[in-house]
Design a protein around this motif. Structure first.
Motif, short mmCIF file in Angstrom:
data_model
loop_
_atom_site.label_atom_id
_atom_site.label_comp_id
_atom_site.label_asym_id
_atom_site.label_seq_id
_atom_site.Cartn_x
_atom_site.Cartn_y
_atom_site.Cartn_z
N HIS A 95 0.83 -1.20 0.00
CA HIS A 95 0.00 0.00 0.00
C HIS A 95 0.87 1.26 0.00
O HIS A 95 0.61 2.21 -0.75
CB HIS A 95 -0.92 -0.02 1.22
N GLU A 99 1.12 4.25 -2.74
CA GLU A 99 1.04 5.67 -2.40
C GLU A 99 2.25 6.45 -2.92
O GLU A 99 2.12 7.59 -3.34
CB GLU A 99 0.96 5.85 -0.88
N GLN A 100 3.42 5.81 -2.89
CA GLN A 100 4.65 6.47 -3.32
C GLN A 100 4.89 6.37 -4.82
O GLN A 100 5.88 6.89 -5.33
CB GLN A 100 5.85 5.88 -2.56
N GLU A 105 -1.69 0.41 -8.91
CA GLU A 105 -2.84 -0.17 -8.21
C GLU A 105 -3.21 -1.50 -8.85
O GLU A 105 -3.07 -1.70 -10.05
CB GLU A 105 -4.03 0.79 -8.28
N CYS A 134 -6.34 3.67 -3.93
CA CYS A 134 -5.34 3.27 -2.93
C CYS A 134 -4.12 4.20 -2.94
O CYS A 134 -3.35 4.21 -1.99
CB CYS A 134 -4.89 1.84 -3.19
N LYS A 135 -3.95 4.98 -4.00
CA LYS A 135 -2.79 5.88 -4.05
C LYS A 135 -3.06 7.24 -3.45
O LYS A 135 -2.15 7.99 -3.18
CB LYS A 135 -2.30 6.02 -5.50
N ASP A 136 -4.34 7.55 -3.20
CA ASP A 136 -4.70 8.83 -2.61
C ASP A 136 -4.63 8.76 -1.09
O ASP A 136 -5.35 7.99 -0.46
CB ASP A 136 -6.11 9.25 -3.04
N VAL A 137 -3.77 9.58 -0.51
CA VAL A 137 -3.63 9.63 0.95
C VAL A 137 -4.45 10.82 1.43
O VAL A 137 -4.13 11.97 1.12
CB VAL A 137 -2.15 9.80 1.36
N THR A 140 -2.90 12.02 7.17
CA THR A 140 -1.52 11.75 7.57
C THR A 140 -1.29 12.20 9.01
O THR A 140 -2.00 13.06 9.54
CB THR A 140 -0.50 12.49 6.67
N SER A 145 1.45 8.41 6.11
CA SER A 145 0.11 7.83 5.96
C SER A 145 -0.11 6.77 7.03
O SER A 145 0.83 6.26 7.63
CB SER A 145 -0.04 7.21 4.57
#
Length: 169
Positions: A95, A99-100, A105, A134-137, A140, A145
């Motif tokens: 995950h 995100e990075q 995805e 899943c890439k949108d945070v 924090t 995250s």
């Protein structure tokens, strides 16, 4: 004297296991409570991987309670909890990689999408039910995250449990 030393060692081992299990129950309860607080009180919708990352904590709550209550199959249940957190580590690291931008995805991030849209009404319903990426945070703490924190916590718990399981062998 040897029996006394062995008995003290066994008692210390039992106390350590009880402390670890109680701590695991408290930590799991706190982690799940915090996740649900962020979701329902602060309004940050979790992605599918975030929801999957909660599984080890649910398992730890249930299984740790069983071990404390019954002490039967203690080592096997500890191993199952450890495997759950190793699974949690893999999912969390994956995950964080999404995100990075390290990983793209996967199908896990798209679960729940309905690609068979036949009318504008179905399209609106689909858009309302589209899972969070899943890439949108969206939340924090100190710039990290929750998936990052979960990865670290899962690694630490896995290591502690592995040491506890294989300490006397």
């Amino acid at each position: 004297i040897e029996n006394s030393a062995a008995l003290r060692k066994q008692t210390l081992n039992d106390m350590t296991k009880k402390l670890v299990l109680n701590t695991l129950i408290i930590l799991s309860f706190f982690a799940l409570s915090f996740a649900y607080f962020v979701e329902f009180i602060l309004g940050h919708e979790p992605c599918n991987l975030c929801k999957i990352e909660r599984i080890p904590y649910f398992g730890a709550l249930i299984l740790s309670s069983l071990v404390l209550l019954f002490k039967k199959w203690e080592k096997k249940i500890l191993l199952i909890i450890c495997l759950l957190f190793l699974f949690g580590t893999v999912i969390s690291v994956y995950h964080v990689g999404i995100e990075q931008g390290i990983f793209s995805e996967s199908i896990l991030c798209e679960l729940g999408l309905n690609n068979k849209v036949n009318s504008p009404d179905e399209l609106l319903k689909t858009l309302k039910n589209t899972p969070i990426s899943c890439k949108d945070v969206s939340f924090t703490i100190f710039g990290f995250s929750l998936a990052t924190f979960n990865a670290l916590i899962s690694v630490v718990i896995s290591c502690i449990l592995l040491r506890l399981i294989f300490k006397n062998e």
